[in-house]
Design a protein around this motif. Structure first.
Motif, mmCIF file in Angstrom:
data_model
loop_
_atom_site.group_PDB
_atom_site.id
_atom_site.type_symbol
_atom_site.label_atom_id
_atom_site.label_comp_id
_atom_site.label_asym_id
_atom_site.label_seq_id
_atom_site.Cartn_x
_atom_site.Cartn_y
_atom_site.Cartn_z
ATOM 1 N N GLU A 1 52.763 -10.892 -79.200
ATOM 2 C CA GLU A 1 51.718 -11.560 -78.421
ATOM 3 C C GLU A 1 50.742 -10.539 -77.852
ATOM 4 N N TYR B 1 46.980 -20.974 -80.460
ATOM 5 C CA TYR B 1 48.385 -20.686 -80.711
ATOM 6 C C TYR B 1 49.043 -19.985 -79.513
ATOM 7 N N ASN C 1 52.119 -21.540 -77.519
ATOM 8 C CA ASN C 1 53.369 -20.797 -77.434
ATOM 9 C C ASN C 1 53.829 -20.669 -75.982
ATOM 10 N N ARG D 1 57.438 -22.501 -74.883
ATOM 11 C CA ARG D 1 58.652 -21.700 -74.812
ATOM 12 C C ARG D 1 59.462 -21.929 -73.537
#
Length: 413
Positions: free
Chosen positions: A28, A66, A70, A74
Motif C-alpha cells: 500500500e 482500491y 481495502n 479489512r
C-alpha cells in the motif's frame, strides 16, 4: 574546425507507451507514495507528450478507489485477537475450494413426409393413396467442470527480543484476504506506531550551551549529561554525534579529548546518567560558531526512519539535541616590520635617516583602525616611545614604507 565543435545537453521528457505484460505485487505504501503520484504526473502532461494521459488519469483514480475499498474492507469481519512476543511464531491458513464450468445440452428433432399415389389395374383395377412420414430425435449433453483450491495464510513473528504485540485479525468481505490492526504492545528497532517505545534518550547541559570571549588558542568547554529514560525500564544503547551540516566553518569538536567525527555509542541502564566533556576549538577562519548541533539518538530508529523517507514522530521520541555556541576573541590584524632587519644600525654615513617598511597586515580587517610605530631604547627604563601612527586609509594594500625618521646610532632588536 575541430576547435569550434561544441556539445550541449538538453533536458526533455520522453514517454514510451510500450506496454509490458506481467504480474505486479505492490505494498500500500508503494501505491500511495509512488504509483499514484507517477500516474497523476503523467496524466497532467500535454496530449502531444503523453497520448495516453486519459488512460493514466483513469488508472490513478482506480488505484485510489482500491486503496479506499481495502481500508474499508479489512476491518469489517473480525476474526480474533492475537497476543505474541519476539521469539514466538504464529501461522494460520485457510483453504477455499471453488468449482466453475459449463454444461451444454443439444436437442434436435427433424421430420419429413411425402405423399404418393399409385394405380393398379388388374381384373378391373385398384386405385389408392400412400402417405409416408419419418421422424428423428438427436440429443447430446456436454459437461466441463473445473475445481480450484487456493489458500491464504498469515505469519506473526518478530526477532527483536523484548518486543510484544496485541493484534486484531480481520477477514475481508470484498477480497478474501486478511487485515490486521495493531492494538498495543512494546517495540524497538523499528518502533511500531501504536506501541510503547522501549528507548528514550536524554541530553542536557550542566554548565550552559553558550561560551563567549574564549581566547582563540583555548577551547570552549561544555559539560553534558547523557541519560536513558526507557519507558520499559531497559538498558539501552544511544549514539552521540555532531550534525555536520551545522558546522560549515569547521569548528573542531571533541568528546572527552577525542575528535567527535563519528558517532560514539553509550550503553546506559534505565534511569541513569553519564557526564561527558565536549570541547569546541576554533576552526581555520571563523571566530564565532552558532548552533553547533550535538545529538543523542537511538540510531537504529533514526536510520530506519531515514530509509522510509523521514519521520518527525521518530525524532520526537528518539532524538535529543543541543545547540552549542562559541565565540572566540578575535585579535587585531597581524603586522610585521620587513625592514630594517634584526641588528640593523643607523650610522652618520646614512645621514642618520631611517625608513621602516610595514607588511603582513590585513587591510580588509574591519577591526583595524591604525598602525602605531614605537621604539624602546637599549638601556632605558623599558618604556615604549611612539614614533608615528598610520591610519588604515593611508596604508598600502600589501606594504607601507614610512621614512624621514632621524636617528643617531640606534640599534633595532
Amino acid at each position: 574546425m575541430p576547435d569550434s565543435c561544441k556539445f550541449y545537453t538538453k533536458k526533455k521528457l520522453e514517454i514510451n507507451n510500450v506496454t509490458l505484460g506481467g504480474d505486479f505485487v505492490y505494498s500500500e505504501r508503494h501505491i500511495v507514495k509512488d504509483v499514484i503520484p507517477s500516474l497523476k504526473y503523467l496524466a497532467l502532461q500535454p496530449l502531444v507528450v503523453n497520448p495516453s494521459r486519459h488512460r493514466d488519469s483513469l488508472a490513478f483514480a482506480l488505484w485510489e478507489t482500491y486503496i479506499t475499498m481495502n481500508k474499508n474492507d479489512r476491518k469489517t469481519n473480525y476474526q480474533k485477537t492475537v497476543s505474541f512476543d519476539a521469539g514466538a511464531t504464529l501461522e494460520e491458513s485457510t483453504t477455499t475450494e471453488q468449482t466453475s464450468g459449463w454444461t451444454e445440452v443439444f436437442d434436435a428433432k427433424g421430420w419429413y413426409g411425402a405423399n404418393a399415389s399409385f394405380e393398379l389395374k388388374a381384373l378391373g383395377g385398384i386405385e389408392g393413396n400412400l402417405a409416408i412420414k419419418h421422424e428423428h430425435t438427436k440429443s447430446n449433453t456436454h459437461d466441463d467442470q473445473k475445481t480450484n483450491v487456493y489458500g491464504i495464510s498469515y505469519h506473526f513473528q518478530d526477532d527483536d527480543v523484548g518486543d510484544n504485540f496485541l493484534v486484531k485479525v480481520y477477514k475481508g468481505r470484498i477480497w478474501d484476504s486478511y487485515g490486521f490492526e495493531l492494538v498495543a504492545g512494546e517495540s524497538s528497532c523499528p518502533w511500531e506506531k501504536g506501541t510503547r517505545q522501549r528507548s528514550a534518550p536524554v541530553l542536557s547541559s550542566i554548565d550552559g550551551v553558550s561560551k563567549v570571549n574564549v581566547p582563540k588558542n583555548t577551547s570552549a568547554v561544555y559539560q553534558l549529561s547523557l541519560g536513558n529514560s526507557s519507558p520499559t525500564n531497559e538498558t539501552m544503547t544511544y549514539d552521540l554525534s555532531v550534525d555536520p551540516t551545522s558546522n560549515p566553518d569547521g569548528a573542531i569538536v571533541k568528546l572527552n579529548g577525542q575528535p567527535l567525527t563519528q558517532p560514539v555509542s553509550f550503553t546506559l541502564k534505565a534511569g541513569t546518567t553519564q557526564t561527558v566533556t565536549v570541547t569546541v576549538d576554533k576552526g581555520p577562519t571563523a571566530f564565532k560558531y552558532d548552533n553547533l548541533i550535538v545529538q543523542f539518538v537511538t540510531s537504529c530508529e533514526t536510520n530506519l526512519a531515514d530509509a522510509r523517507g523521514g519521520d518527525t514522530l521518530v525524532d520526537k521520541y528518539f532524538v535529543r539535541t543541543l545547540a552549542l555556541s562559541a565565540s572566540f576573541i578575535e585579535p587585531c590584524s597581524p603586522v610585521d616590520i620587513s625592514f630594517p632587519l634584526q641588528d640593523f644600525v643607523v650610522t652618520p654615513a646614512a645621514q642618520n635617516k631611517l625608513s621602516i617598511t610595514l607588511n603582513e597586515y590585513k587591510k580588509n580587517d574591519a577591526d583595524l583602525k591604525l598602525i602605531r610605530l614605537q621604539y624602546r631604547p637599549i638601556g632605558g627604563d623599558g618604556s615604549w616611545i611612539n614614533i608615528s601612527e598610520t591610519l588604515k586609509a593611508d596604508l598600502g594594500d600589501v606594504f607601507t614604507i614610512k621614512d624621514g625618521f632621524v636617528a643617531t646610532d640606534l640599534v633595532f632588536e
